[in-house]
Structures are given as structure tokens and as C-alpha cells.
Design an enzyme around this catalytic site. Structure first.
Site, mmCIF file in Angstrom:
data_model
loop_
_atom_site.group_PDB
_atom_site.id
_atom_site.type_symbol
_atom_site.label_atom_id
_atom_site.label_comp_id
_atom_site.label_asym_id
_atom_site.label_seq_id
_atom_site.Cartn_x
_atom_site.Cartn_y
_atom_site.Cartn_z
ATOM 1 N N ASP A 105 21.348 0.395 -29.106
ATOM 2 C CA ASP A 105 22.014 0.477 -27.805
ATOM 3 C C ASP A 105 21.332 1.546 -26.954
ATOM 4 O O ASP A 105 20.640 2.422 -27.481
ATOM 5 C CB ASP A 105 23.524 0.766 -27.946
ATOM 6 C CG ASP A 105 23.827 2.138 -28.552
ATOM 7 O OD1 ASP A 105 23.077 2.585 -29.459
ATOM 8 O OD2 ASP A 105 24.806 2.773 -28.129
ATOM 9 N N GLU A 170 25.711 4.135 -30.748
ATOM 10 C CA GLU A 170 25.350 5.556 -30.849
ATOM 11 C C GLU A 170 25.580 6.269 -29.532
ATOM 12 O O GLU A 170 26.060 7.398 -29.501
ATOM 13 C CB GLU A 170 23.881 5.694 -31.286
ATOM 14 C CG GLU A 170 23.528 7.072 -31.842
ATOM 15 C CD GLU A 170 23.175 8.100 -30.772
ATOM 16 O OE1 GLU A 170 23.125 9.297 -31.096
ATOM 17 O OE2 GLU A 170 22.953 7.734 -29.608
ATOM 18 N N HIS A 230 47.751 15.020 4.094
ATOM 19 C CA HIS A 230 47.084 15.559 5.277
ATOM 20 C C HIS A 230 46.951 17.068 5.067
ATOM 21 O O HIS A 230 47.943 17.761 4.834
ATOM 22 C CB HIS A 230 47.928 15.267 6.515
ATOM 23 C CG HIS A 230 47.217 15.569 7.801
ATOM 24 N ND1 HIS A 230 46.886 16.843 8.193
ATOM 25 C CD2 HIS A 230 46.783 14.741 8.781
ATOM 26 C CE1 HIS A 230 46.274 16.797 9.362
ATOM 27 N NE2 HIS A 230 46.202 15.519 9.759
HETATM 28 N N1 BES Z 1 18.577 10.616 -29.345
HETATM 29 C C1 BES Z 1 19.784 11.321 -29.029
HETATM 30 C C2 BES Z 1 19.999 12.535 -29.910
HETATM 31 C C3 BES Z 1 19.060 13.701 -29.662
HETATM 32 C C4 BES Z 1 18.802 14.136 -28.390
HETATM 33 C C5 BES Z 1 18.527 14.353 -30.726
HETATM 34 C C6 BES Z 1 17.971 15.216 -28.174
HETATM 35 C C7 BES Z 1 17.701 15.447 -30.533
HETATM 36 C C8 BES Z 1 17.427 15.870 -29.249
HETATM 37 C C9 BES Z 1 20.976 10.399 -29.156
HETATM 38 O O1 BES Z 1 20.730 9.102 -28.723
HETATM 39 C C10 BES Z 1 22.087 10.942 -28.273
HETATM 40 O O2 BES Z 1 21.946 10.897 -27.086
HETATM 41 N N2 BES Z 1 23.171 11.446 -28.871
HETATM 42 C C11 BES Z 1 24.330 11.849 -28.149
HETATM 43 C C12 BES Z 1 25.476 11.850 -29.121
HETATM 44 C C13 BES Z 1 26.828 11.747 -28.501
HETATM 45 C C14 BES Z 1 26.998 10.507 -27.664
HETATM 46 C C15 BES Z 1 27.888 11.837 -29.559
HETATM 47 C C16 BES Z 1 24.151 13.230 -27.530
HETATM 48 O O3 BES Z 1 23.487 14.100 -28.102
HETATM 49 O O4 BES Z 1 24.670 13.433 -26.431
HETATM 50 ZN ZN ZN Z 2 20.747 9.064 -26.528
#
Ligand code: BES
Ligand code: ZN
Length: 473
Positions: A105, A170, A230
Site C-alpha cells: 500500500d 502499513e 458572528h
Molecule cells: N517506510 C516507513 C517507515 C520508515 C520511515 C522507516 C522512515 C524509517 C525511516 C513506513 O512506510 C511508514 O511510513 N511508517 C509509518 C508508520 C505509522 C503509519 C504507524 C510512520 O513512520 O509514520
Molecule cells: Zn510510509
């Protein structure tokens, strides 16, 4: 080392078989990019209900591809949300088993007008492929699928056993993945988890990530009155929820960037002196970092360097704000409601549930009684950290050196991959995080991209990784 100019396959390897696998990868470079473009064309945005059919189409495309490359038992496993794509190859009796995890995703594309090429028409410019999902995470998932393909097509086997699970939620918090892991414990039995869903330390500096921050995410809703008012007739007589929201948020951090929620730091594992010294040795240029971000000045918790702040210290951030009139021109109004999305990044040993309770109590305390307050908890995940004396991490280090012609550095990351802690807790498995994105890859932002040199180097490193993992036994 220059973009698109990795010295592919130069590493000497005494196995004829491995050389054949690498030759196959080098010969198929262009085909990989064409296929990746097809994968990136599917707008599998999990956050938007109108893309639900695309998310499923993407799962099916992924499964088809996994069958094409020769994986077995490939199927979609349904969850209450988007399906998990599963496939395996378990013919390496006596060898370790890798559980590979990734996600198919992607994030929404807004603001779409800032994209230089359409987000779902992958476009190559200057040795980088631009598209939503190119780095996070379809491109990195595809890199492993191509490495698996090269082994299976060239030798008819893999050096290790392999189970692959790719999830479709994810980017919206993996709500159903913990239950999935619990319910499929046996099918997921393995020796090590491999994940490529993070950036490398810097261009030309491959890395292995040994720590991730955790997350708790909230929505705050304030209501002041039944409807908008207002601001002449009523201004001064009632609390303005937009103003109250600003006041509440202003109490989350002090001027030194320290989070003011009582108890917030109680469980924080302090950065060890040795670790701080290791961070300092990394080639990190603060001025370049600041300029690349376009920030007039960097800001964070005082007493800590930028890398320490992002990798090893927790933070509170406002992710979005909504209140009142934001259209063109002026409208004299007191908004009835105001809303904020906020989140906290956590480090070991902070517990998301405990931090959530501290936050709720603090907001309830600092919000005045002049507004109605509603605090809604959204997704989250635990922080994670591993030590690198584990043999699989060492194996990954050797594989990366062969793929990129350079030994990796060890880094932590500020982002979160909630399932990594789950794999450790439920399956007892260590994870090896080997990502080939770049810090300026624009993940979650317009013009997301993946360096094609890193993509190809990553396919080679992945192919070596399976072999190196096999050699741990
Ligand atoms: N690929 C990222 C995780 C990531 C980002 C690892 C930067 C290391 C460095 C992953 O797809 C992501 O965006 N994770 C989310 C998790 C959340 C939705 C619970 C995040 O980190 O915001
Ligand atoms: Zn991400």
C-alpha cells in the site's frame, strides 16, 4: 560513487553459482525497471476508501508476480481489512528461513499539483524513478522479488527458505497485522525477518538500521458553541476553540523543545555515551541537511544533536490543524469547532499505551472548561532496537558490501514500522532492516523517488543476502 554508476557485481565471489545469479541480474536491468513501472501504476492508497479496489488489484498483481517468479503457495490471506499477500519457497532443507516483510500500500498523493510527473505514471529522470510507492515501499519490495527471481530462474532454488508476507495497511497503522501474526504463527515460523522499508544513511553510504521509533497518534476535537458565530456580535463573550486549541498545543513543548507532558520521559532509555560517539563519527553535514530541508534554522530538544534528536529522542508533533475560515478573503467568524491531529514518536522503553494515558490526562488538565473536548486515539506502534552482534546482521553487512562495493554504516531511524516489535514479541524473531531509499526520497510527499543505482545495487545485495544468511548455519 555516482548515481546509476554502482559498480555492479564487481565484488569477487568464489561461487560460480552466485556469479551466474549476479550475471542474470545485470542482464535484466532494463526489464526490472519496466516491470516496476507497471507495479507503481496501481494506485494502492490504503488511506482512501475510493481506492479500495485498487488496493486489492495491487495485492492480486503482487501475487501474480510472486507466482511468475517461481514462489510457491502464493495466495491472498484475508484480514478484516486489506489482504496480506503470502508466498514461500521452502526447499532448502537444513538452511535457515527468512521471513520477508514489506507493504504494497502507498500514501495519498496530495498535493498532487506539486508533482512534476503524475504520481502513478512512473517516470525516470536523472537515474531516479519518480512515483508514489517507488521508495516506500513497492520499489524495495520489488527489489527482493527480483533477487528471488534471479536465484530461482538461474539455479532452480534459493540458498535459504523464504516466506514472504506483504501487507496492504502499513500506511494506515497495520491495524490487523498483529492479529494476523498471532493467527498464523506456524506459517510464519522463521529464523530472521528481513525488511527493506527505510532509507540508507546517505547517497553512497549504505546502512543497516538497528532502531526505529514508536508512535502514538491522536485527534483532538474542540467545540465551543452550537454553530459558527458572528465575531462582532459574540466576539469576547465566548471562548474561541481555534484559540483554545492553539493554547493547548502551545503547552505540549517548552522553548527548549522538551515535551511537557508529565512523566513523558520517565521510561526513556538514555543514549549511551558510546552510541553518541558512534553517531558523531557518521558523515552528517548539518548545514547541508538544513539547506536541503529549506529550514531557516534547525530546532529540537536542547542538549542533543540532530541525529540524536531524530533517532534517539522522543518528540511531540502537530500533524494537522483545522479551524475556522481558511478561504480567500476575510470572514468575521468565531468557529464552532477546531481540530488537530497530533502524534508522538517514541523511543525505547516508552510504551505507547502508557504514553497515551499520560497525554490524555495532560490534555484534559490543560484544556479549559470553556470548550468541549474530545480526544480520540488512532494508530501507533512500539519503538524497536536490536543489537548488532546477531549473526544475521553481520550477514547483511557482508551482502551489502558485495552489492554496493562498500561496507554499511549502522544507523537508527526516526520513522516507525510497528510490526517489527510484533515479530520480536510474538514470533521471537530478530529483524534485519536494510533499506535502499535515500533521506531525500520524498516518501509521503510529492515527487517520491527511488535511485535506480540503489535499486539495482539492492537487488544484487539482496541476492547475496540470501546466500550469506544460508552461510550462518
Ligand atoms: N517506510 C516507513 C517507515 C520508515 C520511515 C522507516 C522512515 C524509517 C525511516 C513506513 O512506510 C511508514 O511510513 N511508517 C509509518 C508508520 C505509522 C503509519 C504507524 C510512520 O513512520 O509514520
Ligand atoms: Zn510510509
Amino acid at each position: 560513487m555516482e548515481v546509476g554508476n554502482w559498480k555492479l557485481g564487481v565484488a569477487k565471489y568464489n561461487s560460480v553459482v552466485m556469479n551466474n545469479v549476479i550475471d542474470f541480474i545485470n542482464t535484466n536491468r532494463d526489464r526490472y525497471v519496466d516491470e516496476l513501472k507497471e507495479y507503481l501504476a496501481i494506485p494502492s492508497i490504503s488511506a482512501l476508501p475510493q481506492h479500495q479496489a485498487d488496493v486489492r488489484r495491487c495485492a492480486e498483481w503482487t501475487a501474480e508476480e510472486m507466482r511468475r517468479i517461481g514462489l510457491q503457495n502464493v495466495r491472498l490471506i484475508e484480514t478484516p481489512g486489506n489482504p496480506v499477500v503470502y508466498g514461500d519457497w521452502l526447499g532448502a532443507a537444513g538452511s535457515p528461513t527468512i521471513l520477508f516483510y514489506g507493504h504494497y500500500d502507498v500514501q495519498p498523493v496530495d498535493p498532487v499539483e506539486l508533482w512534476e510527473s503524475p504520481p502513478f505514471q512512473a517516470t525516470v529522470r536523472d537515474g531516479e524513478i519518480y512515483a508514489r510507492g517507488s521508495a516506500d515501499d513497492k520499489g524495495q519490495v520489488f527489489m527482493h522479488l527480483k533477487a528471488v527471481e534471479a536465484h530461482l530462474k538461474q539455479t532452480g532454488r534459493l540458498p535459504v527458505n523464504m516466506r514472504i508476507i506483504l501487507e496492504g495497511e502499513e500506511e494506515v497503522g497495520s491495524a490487523h497485522l498483529d492479529d494476523f501474526v498471532k493467527a498464523h504463527k506456524n506459517e510464519l515460523s522463521a529464523d530472521v525477518v528481513v525488511i527493506s522499508d527505510s532509507p540508507m544513511f546517505d547517497r553512497g553510504i549504505p546502512s543497516i538500521c538497528y532502531g526505529l521509533r514508536g508512535l502514538v497518534y491522536f485527534q483532538i476535537d474542540l467545540r465551543g458553541t452550537k454553530s459558527d458565530l458572528h465575531s462582532g456580535s459574540f466576539g469576547g463573550a465566548v471562548a474561541n476553540p481555534a484559540m483554545v486549541l492553539a493554547q493547548v498545543l502551545a503547552q505540549m513543548k517548552d522553548k527548549g523543545g522538551r515535551v511537557k507532558i508529565p512523566g513523558f520521559y520517565d521510561a526513556v532509555r538514555p543514549l549511551r555515551d558510546e552510541e553518541r560517539a558512534e553517531f558523531k563519527k557518521l558523515p552528517f553535514n548539518e548545514t547541508r541537511y538544513r539547506k536541503e530541508l529549506g529550514a531557516p534554522k534547525l530546532f529540537g530538544e536542547s542538549g542533543y544533536s540532530t541525529l540524536e534528536r531524530v533517532w534517539g529522542r522522543p518528540t511531540f508533533e502537530v500533524n494537522g490543524l483545522l479551524a475556522g475560515f481558511t478561504g480567500e478573503g476575510a470572514k468575521t467568524v468565531i468557529p464552532a469547532v477546531a481540530m488537530a491531529k497530533v502524534s508522538m514518536r517514541l523511543v525505547p522503553d516508552q510504551e505507547p499505551d502508557a504514553i497515551a494515558r499520560l497525554f490524555e490526562a495532560y490534555v484534559a488538565k490543560v484544556a479549559p472548561k470553556t470548550v468541549e473536548l474530545k480526544v480520540t486515539r488512532m494508530h501507533g506502534g512500539k519503538p524497536w532496537m536490536t543489537d548488532f552482534d546477531n549473526p544475521f546482521v553481520q550477514a547483511a553487512g557482508r551482502a551489502i558490501e558485495k552489492g554496493f562495493g562498500k561496507a554499511p554504516v549502522f544507523n537508527r531511524e526516526g520513522g516507525s514500522i510497528p510490526v517489527v516489535a510484533t515479530f520480536q514479541e510474538i514470533l521471537g524473531l530478530p529483524s534485519v532492516l536494510f533499506g535502499v531509499g535515500l533521506p531525500d526520497e520524498n516518501a509521503h510527499a510529492p515527487n517520491e523517488r527511488l535511485d535506480l543505482g540503489n535499486f539495482h545495487g539492492g537487488i544484487i545485495a539482496s541476492a547475496y543476502l540470501y546466500d550469506e544468511v544460508a552461510r550462518t548455519r
